[in-house]
Design a protein around this motif. Structure first.
Motif, PDB file in Angstrom:
ATOM      1  N   ILE A  50     -15.012 -11.503  20.278  1.00 57.22           N
ATOM      2  CA  ILE A  50     -15.408 -12.188  19.051  1.00 57.22           C
ATOM      3  C   ILE A  50     -14.251 -12.004  18.078  1.00 57.22           C
ATOM      4  O   ILE A  50     -13.511 -11.024  18.188  1.00 57.22           O
ATOM      5  CB  ILE A  50     -16.714 -11.584  18.493  1.00 57.22           C
ATOM      6  N   ASP A  51     -14.060 -12.960  17.173  1.00 52.27           N
ATOM      7  CA  ASP A  51     -12.975 -12.763  16.207  1.00 52.27           C
ATOM      8  C   ASP A  51     -13.424 -13.167  14.805  1.00 52.27           C
ATOM      9  O   ASP A  51     -14.561 -13.624  14.613  1.00 52.27           O
ATOM     10  CB  ASP A  51     -11.717 -13.532  16.627  1.00 52.27           C
ATOM     11  N   GLY A  52     -12.540 -13.004  13.850  1.00 51.15           N
ATOM     12  CA  GLY A  52     -12.863 -13.281  12.445  1.00 51.15           C
ATOM     13  C   GLY A  52     -13.342 -14.719  12.237  1.00 51.15           C
ATOM     14  O   GLY A  52     -14.306 -14.963  11.506  1.00 51.15           O
ATOM     15  N   ALA A  53     -12.658 -15.661  12.917  1.00 47.46           N
ATOM     16  CA  ALA A  53     -13.004 -17.072  12.738  1.00 47.46           C
ATOM     17  C   ALA A  53     -14.469 -17.306  13.125  1.00 47.46           C
ATOM     18  O   ALA A  53     -15.206 -18.021  12.444  1.00 47.46           O
ATOM     19  CB  ALA A  53     -12.082 -17.937  13.587  1.00 47.46           C
ATOM     20  N   LYS A  54     -14.842 -16.667  14.218  1.00 46.28           N
ATOM     21  CA  LYS A  54     -16.214 -16.825  14.712  1.00 46.28           C
ATOM     22  C   LYS A  54     -17.214 -16.264  13.688  1.00 46.28           C
ATOM     23  O   LYS A  54     -18.264 -16.873  13.433  1.00 46.28           O
ATOM     24  CB  LYS A  54     -16.345 -16.070  16.043  1.00 46.28           C
ATOM     25  N   LEU A  55     -16.867 -15.115  13.095  1.00 47.85           N
ATOM     26  CA  LEU A  55     -17.761 -14.493  12.118  1.00 47.85           C
ATOM     27  C   LEU A  55     -17.947 -15.412  10.906  1.00 47.85           C
ATOM     28  O   LEU A  55     -19.050 -15.569  10.382  1.00 47.85           O
ATOM     29  CB  LEU A  55     -17.216 -13.128  11.667  1.00 47.85           C
ATOM     30  N   ILE A  56     -16.836 -16.048  10.497  1.00 45.73           N
ATOM     31  CA  ILE A  56     -16.908 -16.953   9.342  1.00 45.73           C
ATOM     32  C   ILE A  56     -17.770 -18.174   9.677  1.00 45.73           C
ATOM     33  O   ILE A  56     -18.604 -18.616   8.898  1.00 45.73           O
ATOM     34  CB  ILE A  56     -15.488 -17.352   8.889  1.00 45.73           C
ATOM     35  N   GLU A  57     -17.541 -18.667  10.895  1.00 52.47           N
ATOM     36  CA  GLU A  57     -18.329 -19.802  11.370  1.00 52.47           C
ATOM     37  C   GLU A  57     -19.831 -19.474  11.336  1.00 52.47           C
ATOM     38  O   GLU A  57     -20.666 -20.329  11.046  1.00 52.47           O
ATOM     39  CB  GLU A  57     -17.876 -20.089  12.812  1.00 52.47           C
TER      40      GLU A  57
ATOM     41  N   LEU B  35     -15.542  -6.116  12.492  1.00 53.24           N
ATOM     42  CA  LEU B  35     -14.793  -6.063  13.760  1.00 53.24           C
ATOM     43  C   LEU B  35     -14.533  -4.610  14.177  1.00 53.24           C
ATOM     44  O   LEU B  35     -14.663  -4.260  15.356  1.00 53.24           O
ATOM     45  CB  LEU B  35     -13.473  -6.835  13.640  1.00 53.24           C
ATOM     46  N   HIS B  36     -14.176  -3.762  13.201  1.00 55.16           N
ATOM     47  CA  HIS B  36     -13.916  -2.366  13.547  1.00 55.16           C
ATOM     48  C   HIS B  36     -15.183  -1.638  13.990  1.00 55.16           C
ATOM     49  O   HIS B  36     -15.148  -0.820  14.902  1.00 55.16           O
ATOM     50  CB  HIS B  36     -13.219  -1.641  12.395  1.00 55.16           C
ATOM     51  N   ALA B  37     -16.275  -1.962  13.334  1.00 58.12           N
ATOM     52  CA  ALA B  37     -17.544  -1.341  13.727  1.00 58.12           C
ATOM     53  C   ALA B  37     -17.911  -1.769  15.157  1.00 58.12           C
ATOM     54  O   ALA B  37     -18.399  -0.969  15.959  1.00 58.12           O
ATOM     55  CB  ALA B  37     -18.638  -1.735  12.746  1.00 58.12           C
ATOM     56  N   LEU B  38     -17.658  -3.038  15.470  1.00 54.73           N
ATOM     57  CA  LEU B  38     -17.943  -3.516  16.828  1.00 54.73           C
ATOM     58  C   LEU B  38     -17.039  -2.816  17.843  1.00 54.73           C
ATOM     59  O   LEU B  38     -17.477  -2.422  18.922  1.00 54.73           O
ATOM     60  CB  LEU B  38     -17.754  -5.041  16.914  1.00 54.73           C
ATOM     61  N   LEU B  39     -15.765  -2.646  17.472  1.00 51.86           N
ATOM     62  CA  LEU B  39     -14.833  -1.966  18.385  1.00 51.86           C
ATOM     63  C   LEU B  39     -15.316  -0.541  18.674  1.00 51.86           C
ATOM     64  O   LEU B  39     -15.258  -0.079  19.819  1.00 51.86           O
ATOM     65  CB  LEU B  39     -13.414  -1.946  17.796  1.00 51.86           C
TER      66      LEU B  39
END
Ligand code: ATP
Ligand code: MG
Length: 489
Positions: free
Chosen positions: A406-413, A426-430
């Motif tokens: 998953i990436d930032g773009a997806k989160l914004i979407e 993202l860091h919490a997911l990592l």
């Protein structure tokens, strides 16, 4: 020793021929003649002549002249980087030095003898005329080459007083060629050592790098210490002298660091690894404490303190930012090694996430240097190999935010607002994926990201920075405590 039938590149011969056919002298001089005589490949080519800069510029098509020393760079057609520019310098006479760094004025001369007299060491003061095969060796340079000694031209005291960098050059050349330093020359160094403090850190760094990259840095740094100049190059290293260690070590911190570096040199490893090996325990003297319970010395937090000191030392020496951050990162992580029989794969993944995949092999190599440097290699190489295979295995799992499904773009979407919250999520997911790589699926991560979207900034930030920031804070506290204890700022 080989004589004049030396392999001088055609382009150098042509350059000399151009000067000579215009009626000027043309002598090869300095390191290139020295190296040719001992069958070593010269690093660069220097020609000295009675022509003046204006004359030289007229004789060659493409030249540049951008210094105060009379040196004209002649640009050649050669593809070889060592031959692209040939430096031609008019005969010079030693000017007066009032600052141990630069002559107050540069004076040209008509006589080769003057030029040879201003050079640093006899082995660097041999002139060779490629056209006629004639050698001018007015200071016994060839004899000193055969004896393998570095001898100052003229009175060593005066020569080091004029230009303090020569002292470090003596050590560097001795490391590169495996030459001894003549007794009187060494005495001159010992007497003028403090002058090295006046030399710019960049010039000191360049010589230090060449010492570290030579085949025998241990010998050279020991010599620098004995002659009293190490204090002006890497004073922190000297604090390790006589700083005895715990039972696992045969040597004091100083010798341990030099031996670790020497192993990196024996393996022909990179500058980054060599610097890490040299500095990995630099904070040990500041953290040493006697433990009554263990009846032995302890060095709590020495990895953290060493990393901080490494950063400061390399910054002061004006190393490039990349080098500073990579080397201090390796130093910070050098204690990673734990028993491969008990360490978990997730701990190995966290290590990789922390130091970066691109640095992990260097970190293992640093560990090898450290181990050999103890003089009592207790870890069997087998254990390190086993650890390495765990690293290989862990490298197949996601160990950085970029490897998440998953990436930032997806989160914004999905409706998250651009800004710091993206990074925290993202860091919490990592963090979760480092524990359990099978969670790295779009489905799972989108679901968890959705849950995190509902969290308040404060709580989300804490979650996201859990791994990273907690550690940094602890380190800051530790370092403060140590500083207070040792009264350093
Ligand atoms: P290398 O090329 O392998 O670095 P080198 O001895 O050629 O070694 P250079 O810096 O290329 O070193 O200098 C060329 C020559 O200029 C030297 O051999 C020496 O004769 C002279 N030289 C360089 N630096 C100094 C100095 N600080 N004082 C006096 N002479 C110097
Ligand atoms: Mg040279």
């Amino acid at each position: 020793m080989k004589t004049a039938e030396m392999s001088v590149p055609e382009i150098i011969r042509e350059t000399a021929a151009t000067l000579k056919s215009a009626g000027f002298d043309a002598w090869l001089v300095g390191g290139c003649v020295r190296d040719l005589l001992i069958g070593r490949e010269p690093k660069d080519w220097d020609i000295t002549t009675n022509a003046r800069p204006e004359d030289i510029q007229k004789l060659f098509e493409e030249t540049f002249y951008e210094n105060n020393y009379g040196t004209v760079g002649v640009v050649t057609q050669s593809e070889n980087p060592k031959l692209k520019v040939v430096e031609i310098t008019p005969y010079r006479i030693e000017g007066k030095y009032s600052n141990a760094r630069h002559p107050d004025e540069v004076r040209f001369s008509d006589k080769l003898e003057d030029d040879l007299e201003r050079r640093d060491f006899t082995i660097n003061a041999i002139a060779y005329d490629v056209m006629s095969g004639e050698m001018r060796d007015l200071h016994g340079g060839r004899e000193d080459l055969a004896r393998k000694v570095i001898v100052a031209v003229g009175d060593p005291h005066k020569r080091f007083e004029e230009d303090a960098l020569r002292m470090l050059r003596a050590i560097r050349i001795s490391a590169e060629l495996d030459f001894a330093i003549d007794t009187q020359t060494a005495t001159g160094i010992a007497a003028n050592a403090a002058q090295l403090g006046k030399i710019s850190r960049e010039r000191v760094r360049d010589e230090l790098v060449r010492i570290v990259m030579s085949e025998r840095p241990l010998q050279a740094l020991y010599m620098a210490q004995r002659l009293g100049i190490l204090k002006y190059v890497l004073p922190e290293l000297e604090e390790g002298l006589g700083c005895n260690q715990n039972q696992a070590h045969s040597f004091d911190v100083f010798e341990h660091l030099l031996r670790s570096l020497q192993h990196a040199a024996d393996k022909n490893w990179s500058l980054d690894i060599r610097l890490s090996a040299l500095l990995h325990d630099i904070g040990k003297p500041a953290t040493r404490e006697w433990s009554e319970e263990k009846k032995d010395w302890t060095f709590h937090g020495h990895d953290v303190v060493s990393a901080k000191m490494t950063k400061k030392i390399l910054n002061d020496l004006k190393f490039p930012k990349d080098t500073v951050s990579k080397v201090s990162n390796l130093v910070r992580a050098h204690m990673f090694f734990s028993d491969p029989d008990v360490v978990t794969l997730s701990a190995v993944r966290r290590l990789i996430a922390r130091v970066g995949q691109e640095n992990i092999v260097d970190l293992v190599n640093l560990r090898v240097c450290d181990r050999i440097g103890t003089g009592r290699p207790k870890e069997h190489p087998f254990r390190l190999r086993k650890y390495m295979s765990m690293i290989d295995e862990a490298m197949r799992d996601p160990v950085s935010v970029g490897m998440l499904k998953i990436d930032g773009a997806k989160l914004i979407e999905k409706g998250e607002a651009p800004g710091p919250r993206i990074g925290w999520i993202l860091h919490a997911l990592l963090e979760e994926v480092l524990d359990e790589p099978s969670k790295n699926t779009e489905e799972y991560l989108e679901k968890r990201a959705g849950e995190m979207s509902d969290m308040a900034d404060e709580a989300l930030k804490e979650l996201g920075e859990k791994g990273k920031d907690r550690k940094t804070e602890e380190e800051e506290a530790e370092v403060k405590k140590l500083r207070a204890k040792h009264h350093v700022s």
